[in-house]
Write a protein that holds these residues in place. Structure first.
Motif, short mmCIF file in Angstrom:
data_model
loop_
_atom_site.label_atom_id
_atom_site.label_comp_id
_atom_site.label_asym_id
_atom_site.label_seq_id
_atom_site.Cartn_x
_atom_site.Cartn_y
_atom_site.Cartn_z
N ALA A 46 7.64 6.69 20.57
CA ALA A 46 7.76 6.99 21.99
C ALA A 46 8.79 8.10 22.20
O ALA A 46 8.60 9.01 23.01
N GLY A 47 9.89 8.04 21.45
CA GLY A 47 10.96 9.02 21.59
C GLY A 47 10.50 10.42 21.23
O GLY A 47 10.81 11.38 21.94
N VAL A 48 9.76 10.55 20.14
CA VAL A 48 9.27 11.86 19.72
C VAL A 48 8.29 12.41 20.75
O VAL A 48 8.29 13.60 21.06
N GLY A 74 9.88 2.62 19.05
CA GLY A 74 10.85 3.39 19.81
C GLY A 74 10.87 4.85 19.38
O GLY A 74 10.98 5.76 20.21
N MET A 118 9.22 17.30 26.52
CA MET A 118 10.46 17.74 27.16
C MET A 118 10.82 16.86 28.36
O MET A 118 11.13 17.35 29.44
N GLY A 119 10.74 15.55 28.16
CA GLY A 119 11.12 14.59 29.20
C GLY A 119 12.62 14.60 29.43
O GLY A 119 13.37 15.25 28.70
N SER A 120 13.07 13.82 30.43
CA SER A 120 14.50 13.80 30.74
C SER A 120 15.22 12.81 29.82
O SER A 120 14.60 11.96 29.19
N LEU A 121 16.56 12.93 29.76
CA LEU A 121 17.35 12.00 28.95
C LEU A 121 17.32 10.60 29.55
O LEU A 121 17.39 9.60 28.83
N VAL A 171 21.55 -1.94 22.24
CA VAL A 171 20.70 -3.11 22.45
C VAL A 171 20.88 -4.11 21.31
O VAL A 171 20.93 -5.32 21.52
N VAL A 180 20.92 10.02 22.53
CA VAL A 180 20.57 9.02 23.56
C VAL A 180 19.68 7.94 22.95
O VAL A 180 19.89 6.74 23.13
N MET A 181 18.71 8.42 22.17
CA MET A 181 17.74 7.53 21.54
C MET A 181 18.45 6.52 20.62
O MET A 181 18.28 5.31 20.75
N MET A 195 14.25 8.99 28.36
CA MET A 195 14.47 8.60 26.96
C MET A 195 15.25 7.29 26.89
O MET A 195 14.87 6.36 26.18
N ALA A 196 16.35 7.21 27.64
CA ALA A 196 17.21 6.03 27.59
C ALA A 196 16.45 4.79 28.05
O ALA A 196 16.49 3.74 27.39
N ILE A 227 8.42 11.84 23.91
CA ILE A 227 9.24 12.29 25.05
C ILE A 227 9.89 13.63 24.73
O ILE A 227 9.95 14.53 25.57
N ILE A 228 10.36 13.80 23.49
CA ILE A 228 10.95 15.08 23.08
C ILE A 228 9.89 16.18 23.16
O ILE A 228 10.14 17.26 23.71
N VAL A 231 21.16 4.17 22.62
CA VAL A 231 20.60 3.05 23.38
C VAL A 231 20.08 1.98 22.43
O VAL A 231 20.32 0.79 22.61
N ILE A 271 16.77 20.85 27.05
CA ILE A 271 17.71 19.86 26.50
C ILE A 271 17.70 20.00 24.98
O ILE A 271 16.65 20.00 24.37
N TYR A 320 18.76 14.44 22.75
CA TYR A 320 17.70 13.42 22.74
C TYR A 320 17.98 12.37 21.67
O TYR A 320 17.87 11.17 21.90
N MET A 343 1.07 1.77 23.85
CA MET A 343 1.30 3.02 23.11
C MET A 343 0.09 3.43 22.28
O MET A 343 -0.09 4.61 21.99
N GLN A 373 13.73 3.67 25.49
CA GLN A 373 14.31 2.99 24.32
C GLN A 373 14.77 1.59 24.70
O GLN A 373 14.62 0.64 23.92
N LEU A 374 15.35 1.47 25.91
CA LEU A 374 15.84 0.16 26.36
C LEU A 374 14.68 -0.84 26.44
O LEU A 374 14.77 -1.95 25.92
N VAL A 375 13.58 -0.43 27.08
CA VAL A 375 12.46 -1.36 27.27
C VAL A 375 11.77 -1.66 25.94
O VAL A 375 11.51 -2.81 25.60
#
Lengths: 241, 105
Positions: free
Chosen positions: A58-60, A55, A66-69, B20, B12-13, A72-73, A62-63, B16, B4, B9, B52, A76-78
């Protein structure tokens, strides 16, 4: 009220090997995060508050892109949806001392390895044991990121470039042994890899951002594997074990 | 559109990811009965890691060639059941050496 026989010290002892493993994996995460433009301080905070490998990687990404929030949400969920299952499963094995506040705190520490160790105990577990079990891995995960991030900022560029592969090599080392012994995992990973390459290299698909690409590939591949190789019923699983 | 901030970020990270983990333990006390859902959840980690890792691993070092060498070393050692740390260190070393050789020729 039934109470767990395990102490805080038992938890600490069981958590030590996990902590050492996390120290090295998160070192790789720290290096790769700094390589993508984050400071070692940001990478360390991310590790402290997330406590999860895939997670965070993948999160870094996206940061950095400059992806959307929302992306990101959803990512992280998937990616972390497996913790949902672990949390449900672990909830069945908690002792009578597990009040609501303890559940709020302990659930933060559910990871693949912590879940595996807690589930493998022959008796039910209590809050003290779980806090002991979680403490070491949290320290290891955060400290490893800090060290990796600092190393990433001071090591020569050629060394950093080579170390960028570390976290991915660990992912390889997680998947391949499982894929060898479990056809479902093998087929699942193969489908995910094939889809991921399509998403990256087919021009029309490569416009989909990285976070969404991982979500699409993972949902399709895991669904296909679940249909082709459904896991045994719980009763059957217990009979096997 | 303004950028943003990083803290958003991270919020949110972490939010979520925590939800979960926390929701079932606090709210739900039943087992999942659906066989498809249990199978799906079992396979998700490997699907995520597969997607990934490839092809991203080939773009994780200074060149695709050095990354490919690192990947082959990682795959071979993983196949033989070596530990995470061994695999990671060997892959880094292989990629570093490959890059040195590529720079030399």
């Amino acid at each position: 009220m039934q109470l767990s026989p395990y102490s805080f010290r038992d938890g600490l002892r069981d958590g030590l090997p996990i902590a050492l493993g996390y120290l090295s994996v998160s070192f790789g995460f720290g290096i790769s995060s700094v390589g993508q433009g984050l400071s070692w301080r940001s990478a360390t905070v991310i590790s402290l508050v997330n406590l999860t490998s895939a997670g965070q990687v993948a999160g870094v990404a996206i940061i950095a892109a400059m992806g959307s929030l929302g992306e990101m949400a959803l990512a992280q969920l998937v990616i972390n949806i497996r913790y949902l299952l672990m949390s449900i499963s672990l909830a069945q094995r908690l002792d009578g001392g597990f009040t609501l506040p303890h559940r709020f705190f302990v659930s933060f520490g559910i990871t693949d390895e912590i879940f595996a160790v807690a589930s493998s105990k022959p008796e039910i577990v209590g809050p003290k044991y779980m806090y002991g079990l979680i403490l070491g891995p949290v320290i290891g995960w955060t400290l490893g990121t800090l060290l990796g991030g600092v190393a990433g900022e001071i090591l020569p560029a050629a060394v950093n470039a080579a170390m960028g592969i570390a976290i991915y090599a660990m992912f390889v080392a997680i998947v391949i042994p499982q894929a060898r012994s479990d056809r479902g995992v093998l087929v699942c990973a193969a489908i995910a890899v094939a889809l991921s390459c399509l998403m990256r290299y087919v021009p029309a698909l490569s416009r989909v951002s990285g976070g969404f690409a991982v979500i699409i590939c993972a949902v399709l591949a895991a669904s296909a594997a679940a249909v082709l190789f459904p896991v045994a019923d719980e009763a059957e699983q217990e009979a096997e074990a | 559109m303004s950028a943003i901030p990083l803290w958003a970020y991270v919020l949110v990270m972490a939010g979520v990811t925590y939800l979960v983990r926390m929701t079932p333990m606090v709210l739900l006390r039943r087992k999942i009965r659906s066989r498809f859902l249990r199978s799906f959840l079992r396979y998700v980690p490997y699907a995520v890691l597969g997607a990934m890792t490839i092809p991203a691993i080939f773009h994780s070092t200074a060149s695709v060639a050095s990354a490919a060498v690192g990947f082959l070393v990682a795959a071979a050692l993983s196949f033989r059941g070596r530990s995470l740390i061994t695999v990671a260190v060997a892959a880094c070393a292989a990629a570093y050496l490959a890059q040195l050789i590529i720079g030399f020729i």
